[in-house]
Write a protein that holds these residues in place. Structure first.
Motif, PDB file in Angstrom:
ATOM      1  N   LYS A   1      -3.703   4.457 -13.235  1.00  0.00           N
ATOM      2  CA  LYS A   1      -3.489   3.026 -13.498  1.00  0.00           C
ATOM      3  C   LYS A   1      -4.510   2.154 -12.770  1.00  0.00           C
ATOM      4  O   LYS A   1      -4.456   0.932 -12.858  1.00  0.00           O
ATOM      5  CB  LYS A   1      -2.077   2.628 -13.081  1.00  0.00           C
ATOM      6  N   GLY A   2      -5.425   2.774 -12.017  1.00  0.00           N
ATOM      7  CA  GLY A   2      -6.496   2.016 -11.382  1.00  0.00           C
ATOM      8  C   GLY A   2      -6.215   1.502  -9.998  1.00  0.00           C
ATOM      9  O   GLY A   2      -6.741   0.449  -9.600  1.00  0.00           O
ATOM     10  N   ALA A   3      -5.398   2.210  -9.216  1.00  0.00           N
ATOM     11  CA  ALA A   3      -5.092   1.775  -7.850  1.00  0.00           C
ATOM     12  C   ALA A   3      -6.374   1.570  -7.052  1.00  0.00           C
ATOM     13  O   ALA A   3      -7.299   2.383  -7.114  1.00  0.00           O
ATOM     14  CB  ALA A   3      -4.200   2.798  -7.166  1.00  0.00           C
ATOM     15  N   ASP A   4      -6.426   0.471  -6.310  1.00  0.00           N
ATOM     16  CA  ASP A   4      -7.592   0.150  -5.488  1.00  0.00           C
ATOM     17  C   ASP A   4      -7.445   0.649  -4.060  1.00  0.00           C
ATOM     18  O   ASP A   4      -8.433   0.789  -3.334  1.00  0.00           O
ATOM     19  CB  ASP A   4      -7.801  -1.367  -5.446  1.00  0.00           C
ATOM     20  N   VAL A   5      -6.214   0.881  -3.617  1.00  0.00           N
ATOM     21  CA  VAL A   5      -5.947   1.269  -2.235  1.00  0.00           C
ATOM     22  C   VAL A   5      -4.603   1.981  -2.196  1.00  0.00           C
ATOM     23  O   VAL A   5      -3.733   1.748  -3.048  1.00  0.00           O
ATOM     24  CB  VAL A   5      -5.936   0.021  -1.315  1.00  0.00           C
ATOM     25  N   ILE A   6      -4.440   2.859  -1.216  1.00  0.00           N
ATOM     26  CA  ILE A   6      -3.149   3.474  -0.931  1.00  0.00           C
ATOM     27  C   ILE A   6      -2.686   2.935   0.411  1.00  0.00           C
ATOM     28  O   ILE A   6      -3.426   3.011   1.406  1.00  0.00           O
ATOM     29  CB  ILE A   6      -3.262   5.007  -0.868  1.00  0.00           C
ATOM     30  N   ALA A   7      -1.496   2.382   0.464  1.00  0.00           N
ATOM     31  CA  ALA A   7      -0.996   1.789   1.710  1.00  0.00           C
ATOM     32  C   ALA A   7       0.452   2.191   1.917  1.00  0.00           C
ATOM     33  O   ALA A   7       1.260   2.112   0.987  1.00  0.00           O
ATOM     34  CB  ALA A   7      -1.119   0.267   1.671  1.00  0.00           C
ATOM     35  N   THR A   8       0.773   2.601   3.136  1.00  0.00           N
ATOM     36  CA  THR A   8       2.144   3.026   3.413  1.00  0.00           C
ATOM     37  C   THR A   8       2.507   2.796   4.866  1.00  0.00           C
ATOM     38  O   THR A   8       1.674   2.911   5.770  1.00  0.00           O
ATOM     39  CB  THR A   8       2.340   4.517   3.072  1.00  0.00           C
ATOM     40  N   ASP A   9       3.762   2.505   5.070  1.00  0.00           N
ATOM     41  CA  ASP A   9       4.349   2.459   6.404  1.00  0.00           C
ATOM     42  C   ASP A   9       4.610   3.901   6.847  1.00  0.00           C
ATOM     43  O   ASP A   9       4.714   4.812   6.021  1.00  0.00           O
ATOM     44  CB  ASP A   9       5.646   1.653   6.341  1.00  0.00           C
ATOM     45  N   ALA A  10       4.742   4.113   8.163  1.00  0.00           N
ATOM     46  CA  ALA A  10       4.998   5.470   8.650  1.00  0.00           C
ATOM     47  C   ALA A  10       6.050   5.509   9.742  1.00  0.00           C
ATOM     48  O   ALA A  10       6.218   6.538  10.391  1.00  0.00           O
ATOM     49  CB  ALA A  10       3.705   6.098   9.163  1.00  0.00           C
ATOM     50  N   GLY A  11       6.764   4.405   9.968  1.00  0.00           N
ATOM     51  CA  GLY A  11       7.721   4.434  11.067  1.00  0.00           C
ATOM     52  C   GLY A  11       8.712   3.303  11.037  1.00  0.00           C
ATOM     53  O   GLY A  11       8.765   2.507  10.099  1.00  0.00           O
ATOM     54  N   SER A  12       9.498   3.226  12.113  1.00  0.00           N
ATOM     55  CA  SER A  12      10.574   2.252  12.180  1.00  0.00           C
ATOM     56  C   SER A  12      11.213   2.332  13.554  1.00  0.00           C
ATOM     57  O   SER A  12      11.042   3.315  14.281  1.00  0.00           O
ATOM     58  CB  SER A  12      11.621   2.560  11.098  1.00  0.00           C
ATOM     59  N   THR A  13      11.976   1.306  13.899  1.00  0.00           N
ATOM     60  CA  THR A  13      12.818   1.372  15.101  1.00  0.00           C
ATOM     61  C   THR A  13      14.235   1.828  14.755  1.00  0.00           C
ATOM     62  O   THR A  13      15.081   1.915  15.643  1.00  0.00           O
ATOM     63  CB  THR A  13      12.901  -0.002  15.793  1.00  0.00           C
ATOM     64  N   ASP A  14      14.493   2.123  13.493  1.00  0.00           N
ATOM     65  CA  ASP A  14      15.847   2.442  13.055  1.00  0.00           C
ATOM     66  C   ASP A  14      16.476   3.588  13.838  1.00  0.00           C
ATOM     67  O   ASP A  14      17.692   3.613  14.039  1.00  0.00           O
ATOM     68  CB  ASP A  14      15.862   2.807  11.561  1.00  0.00           C
ATOM     69  N   SER A  15      15.672   4.545  14.237  1.00  0.00           N
ATOM     70  CA  SER A  15      16.206   5.744  14.890  1.00  0.00           C
ATOM     71  C   SER A  15      16.239   5.648  16.400  1.00  0.00           C
ATOM     72  O   SER A  15      16.450   6.647  17.090  1.00  0.00           O
ATOM     73  CB  SER A  15      15.396   6.970  14.458  1.00  0.00           C
ATOM     74  N   GLY A  16      16.025   4.457  16.929  1.00  0.00           N
ATOM     75  CA  GLY A  16      16.182   4.264  18.353  1.00  0.00           C
ATOM     76  C   GLY A  16      14.885   4.276  19.138  1.00  0.00           C
ATOM     77  O   GLY A  16      13.781   4.433  18.592  1.00  0.00           O
TER      78      GLY A  16
ATOM     79  N   THR B   1     -11.380   9.784  -5.415  1.00  0.00           N
ATOM     80  CA  THR B   1     -11.682   8.457  -5.959  1.00  0.00           C
ATOM     81  C   THR B   1     -12.448   7.547  -5.014  1.00  0.00           C
ATOM     82  O   THR B   1     -13.051   6.566  -5.456  1.00  0.00           O
ATOM     83  CB  THR B   1     -10.373   7.741  -6.329  1.00  0.00           C
ATOM     84  N   GLY B   2     -12.373   7.821  -3.706  1.00  0.00           N
ATOM     85  CA  GLY B   2     -13.021   6.953  -2.739  1.00  0.00           C
ATOM     86  C   GLY B   2     -12.207   5.750  -2.313  1.00  0.00           C
ATOM     87  O   GLY B   2     -12.658   4.959  -1.480  1.00  0.00           O
ATOM     88  N   ILE B   3     -10.996   5.575  -2.863  1.00  0.00           N
ATOM     89  CA  ILE B   3     -10.201   4.405  -2.474  1.00  0.00           C
ATOM     90  C   ILE B   3      -9.671   4.589  -1.058  1.00  0.00           C
ATOM     91  O   ILE B   3      -9.373   5.710  -0.632  1.00  0.00           O
ATOM     92  CB  ILE B   3      -9.045   4.137  -3.461  1.00  0.00           C
ATOM     93  N   PRO B   4      -9.571   3.513  -0.305  1.00  0.00           N
ATOM     94  CA  PRO B   4      -9.142   3.617   1.098  1.00  0.00           C
ATOM     95  C   PRO B   4      -7.644   3.914   1.237  1.00  0.00           C
ATOM     96  O   PRO B   4      -6.864   3.711   0.301  1.00  0.00           O
ATOM     97  CB  PRO B   4      -9.488   2.245   1.679  1.00  0.00           C
ATOM     98  N   ILE B   5      -7.297   4.383   2.422  1.00  0.00           N
ATOM     99  CA  ILE B   5      -5.905   4.659   2.791  1.00  0.00           C
ATOM    100  C   ILE B   5      -5.588   3.820   4.020  1.00  0.00           C
ATOM    101  O   ILE B   5      -6.364   3.785   4.980  1.00  0.00           O
ATOM    102  CB  ILE B   5      -5.687   6.143   3.112  1.00  0.00           C
ATOM    103  N   ILE B   6      -4.426   3.152   3.989  1.00  0.00           N
ATOM    104  CA  ILE B   6      -3.971   2.357   5.127  1.00  0.00           C
ATOM    105  C   ILE B   6      -2.585   2.847   5.527  1.00  0.00           C
ATOM    106  O   ILE B   6      -1.680   2.916   4.691  1.00  0.00           O
ATOM    107  CB  ILE B   6      -3.911   0.857   4.788  1.00  0.00           C
ATOM    108  N   VAL B   7      -2.409   3.180   6.807  1.00  0.00           N
ATOM    109  CA  VAL B   7      -1.129   3.635   7.337  1.00  0.00           C
ATOM    110  C   VAL B   7      -0.752   2.744   8.511  1.00  0.00           C
ATOM    111  O   VAL B   7      -1.595   2.459   9.378  1.00  0.00           O
ATOM    112  CB  VAL B   7      -1.197   5.099   7.795  1.00  0.00           C
ATOM    113  N   GLY B   8       0.479   2.302   8.546  1.00  0.00           N
ATOM    114  CA  GLY B   8       0.951   1.470   9.650  1.00  0.00           C
ATOM    115  C   GLY B   8       2.099   2.114  10.402  1.00  0.00           C
ATOM    116  O   GLY B   8       2.809   2.964   9.870  1.00  0.00           O
ATOM    117  N   THR B   9       2.276   1.709  11.672  1.00  0.00           N
ATOM    118  CA  THR B   9       3.299   2.262  12.558  1.00  0.00           C
ATOM    119  C   THR B   9       3.239   3.790  12.525  1.00  0.00           C
ATOM    120  O   THR B   9       4.208   4.481  12.224  1.00  0.00           O
ATOM    121  CB  THR B   9       4.705   1.751  12.215  1.00  0.00           C
TER     122      THR B   9
END
Length: 471
Positions: A31-46, A76-84
Motif C-alpha cells: 500500500k506504499g508505507a513510507d515508515v514503520i513506527a511502533t511503541d515498545a513499552g509501557s508503565t502498565d506492568s509496574g 524497501t529502504g523505509i525507516p523504522i522508528i521504535v519508542g520506549t
C-alpha cells in the motif's frame, strides 16, 4: 517543510514483541508505507522494568518482531522508528534493544544507520531544575523532594516528537528511542514530512495500540495511517478486519481521562471538532483535530527499589469461612500479626507488613462487600513484606501453620486449606515502585535527550534544531 500529497505510517503492532504478522507487513508495503513506527513499552506492568532495566517481553519475541521489520527495511529502504524501547525506555532498555538489532543486522548482512535516543535523566540536573521551580507534580503526588530523586534507580523523561525528528533529519535509517509518549513515536515522521500537527498527533493517538482501534482487535496486529493536509485515514493491516467510526473514536478514551483533549509534550491535542466517517469498506476518515501549543514539559518517571516480599497461596471451600469472608479475613490477619511478633524478636523484625488478598471476594477492589452471596470458593494470597528477603521468608514460615489451618469456628476440628505449592512459601524478591510522577519545564525539547549512533563512530548531544511549523 510542506507536505507533498500524503504520508503513510505503518503501525505493525501495539507493542514490539507482541506479535508482528508478516502478511500484514507485506500488505502495508504494497500500500506504499513510507515508515514503520511502533511503541515498545509501557508503565502498565509496574516499576520493576525501569528499576531493573529489563523487558517484560522475552528476547526471542522482540527479535522475531524486529527481524520482520528489519527485513522490510532492507527490502524497501523505509525507516523504522521504535519508542520506549525494552519496555521501560531507560538506558539499559535501549541498549538491550540495540544489541538485538545489531545482531539481526549482522545476520542479514546489512548496515543501517541506527540512532539511539536516550532520555534517562541525571539526578543532579533534576535537583537543579527542582530548585529553580521547573518541576511540578501530577496528581496525586505532591512537590518533589530530593530524597525521592535519590531513592530512584533510574529516572526517564518522556520524549515528544522533536528528538525523533532530529534523528531522522540526521539521516537515521532506524531510530531506537528511550522513554517517549506512545503518540509521539507515530506522529514524528508525518510531522517531519510537513503534515499538520493536529492530524499527526490525532492519528498517532488512534493507532498507538495497533489493531485495538479496529472492530475486531483480535483479528490482526497493526494498522496503516494515511495523513494529509486535511486529516487522516486509518485501516487495518489485516484484510479481514475493518475500522468503524466508533472503534476509532473510542480510542481517544484509552488511558486518557478526557476524550476530547490529550496532553503531550509541548501542547494539547484538541479533538472536540473531529469528525469520523466511514471511508470505503474497511477504513475510517478523520478530520477536524487541532494542536494547541503550550509551554514545553517532559513527564518524569522514576522507579525505586523497596522492601522484599514472600508469598503463600491457598484455596478455601470451607462453608464456615465462605459464609463470613470479611470476618475471617480480619481474624486471620490479626492472628498472623500476633504469631509473627511472638515468633521473631522485635529487634530482628523491624518494620514489616502482612496482607491477605481474598481472590474471588474483594482482592481487586479492596472494598468490603455487603449483602453479597457467599462465593463457591476463594483464593487467599498472603504477602509478607520486610526489609530483607530472609525476614520476609521468616514471617511466612511463622505464619504457615495458622495460614493453612486457622478455623473460622474455634470449637471445630482444625481445617486444612488447599495450598498451591510445596514448599508453600515463594520468595518474590525486591519490590519496586514509582516515586516520580512529575513534569519538568524546558525551553529546548532536545536538551534532555542524548543521541548516539549505534556503530559508535559519532556520539553527540542533539543540537537545538529549528522547530517545524505547528498546524
Amino acid at each position: 517543510m510542506a507536505l507533498q500529497g500524503s504520508v503513510k505510517v505503518m503501525v505493525p503492532c501495539g507493542s514490539l514483541g507482541s506479535g508482528v504478522r508478516e502478511s500484514e507487513i507485506e500488505y502495508g508495503l504494497a500500500k506504499g508505507a513510507d515508515v514503520i513506527a511502533t511503541d515498545a513499552g509501557s508503565t502498565d506492568s509496574g516499576a520493576a522494568y525501569l528499576a531493573l532495566g529489563k523487558s517484560k517481553n522475552n528476547r526471542g519475541a522482540v527479535k522475531r518482531d524486529l527481524g520482520i521489520l528489519l527485513r522490510a527495511h532492507a527490502k524497501t529502504g523505509i525507516p523504522i522508528i521504535v519508542g520506549t524501547a525494552g519496555q521501560a525506555g531507560g538506558d539499559l532498555n535501549v541498549d538491550w534493544t540495540r544489541d538485538i538489532l545489531l545482531e539481526l543486522a549482522r545476520e542479514l548482512g546489512i548496515a543501517p544507520k541506527i540512532a539511539l535516543l536516550y532520555s534517562e535523566q541525571e539526578k543532579a540536573s533534576l535537583k537543579a531544575f527542582n530548585r529553580q521551580g521547573k518541576v511540578r507534580p501530577l496528581p496525586p503526588l505532591g512537590p518533589l523532594e530530593d530524597s525521592a530523586i535519590d531513592a530512584c534507580e533510574h529516572i526517564v523523561g518522556l520524549m515528544g516528537v522533536e528528538p525523533f525528528i532530529a534523528a531522522l533529519e540526521a539521516g537515521a535509517d532506524i531510530v531506537i528511542g528511550g522513554r517517549s509518549t506512545d503518540t509521539a513515536v507515530l506522529a514524528s515522521y508525518p510531522i517531519w514530512k510537513g503534515a499538520p500537527w493536529g492530524a499527526s498527533w490525532h492519528a498517532g493517538k488512534i493507532a498507538e495500540c495497533g489493531a485495538q482501534c479496529c472492530l475486531n482487535p483480535a483479528d490482526g496486529a497493526g494498522v496503516l495511517l494515511t495523513i494529509d493536509e486535511r486529516g487522516f485515514e486509518v485501516e487495518p493491516l489485516s484484510t479481514t478486519n475493518r475500522c468503524t467510526p466508533h472503534s476509532v473514536s473510542k480510542h481517544m478514551l484509552y488511558e486518557n481521562s478526557d476524550p476530547h483533549f490529550l496532553h503531550e509534550p509541548g501542547g494539547v491535542l484538541d479533538v472536540t471538532g473531529a469528525v469520523y466517517v466511514e471511508h470505503g469498506e474497511r477504513a475510517v476518515r478523520v478530520e477536524g483535530a487541532k494542536w494547541v501549543t503550550q509551554p514545553y514539559t517532559m513527564k518524569l518517571e522514576g522507579a525505586a527499589a523497596g522492601n522484599y516480599q514472600t508469598l503463600m497461596l491457598i484455596g478455601i471451600q470451607d462453608p464456615d469461612v465462605l459464609n463470613n469472608v470479611n470476618a475471617f479475613h480480619d481474624r486471620l490477619l490479626e492472628a498472623l500479626y500476633e504469631r509473627t511478633r511472638k515468633s521473631i524478636p522485635a529487634e530482628e523484625l523491624g518494620e514489616f507488613h502482612i496482607s491477605l488478598r481474598m481472590y474471588g471476594w474483594n482482592a481487586v477492589t479492596g472494598d468490603v462487600p455487603v449483602n453479597v452471596p457467599p462465593p463457591r470458593e476463594i483464593g487467599v494470597l498472603l504477602v509478607a513484606t520486610a526489609g530483607t528477603q530472609e525476614l520476609a521468608n521468616a514471617i511466612a514460615h511463622a505464619c504457615n501453620p495458622y495460614f493453612f489451618h486457622y478455623p473460622m469456628v474455634m470449637n471445630k476440628e482444625l481445617p486444612s486449606y488447599g495450598f498451591a505449592f510445596s514448599p508453600a512459601d515463594v520468595p518474590r524478591g525486591q519490590v519496586f515502585e514509582f516515586k516520580l510522577n512529575h513534569v519538568v519545564a524546558i525551553d529546548d525539547p532536545l536538551s534532555l535527550v542524548r543521541m548516539v549512533w549505534a556503530d559508535g563512530t559519532d556520539r553527540k548531544t542533539i543540537a537545538a534544531a529549528t522547530e517545524p511549523g505547528r498546524n
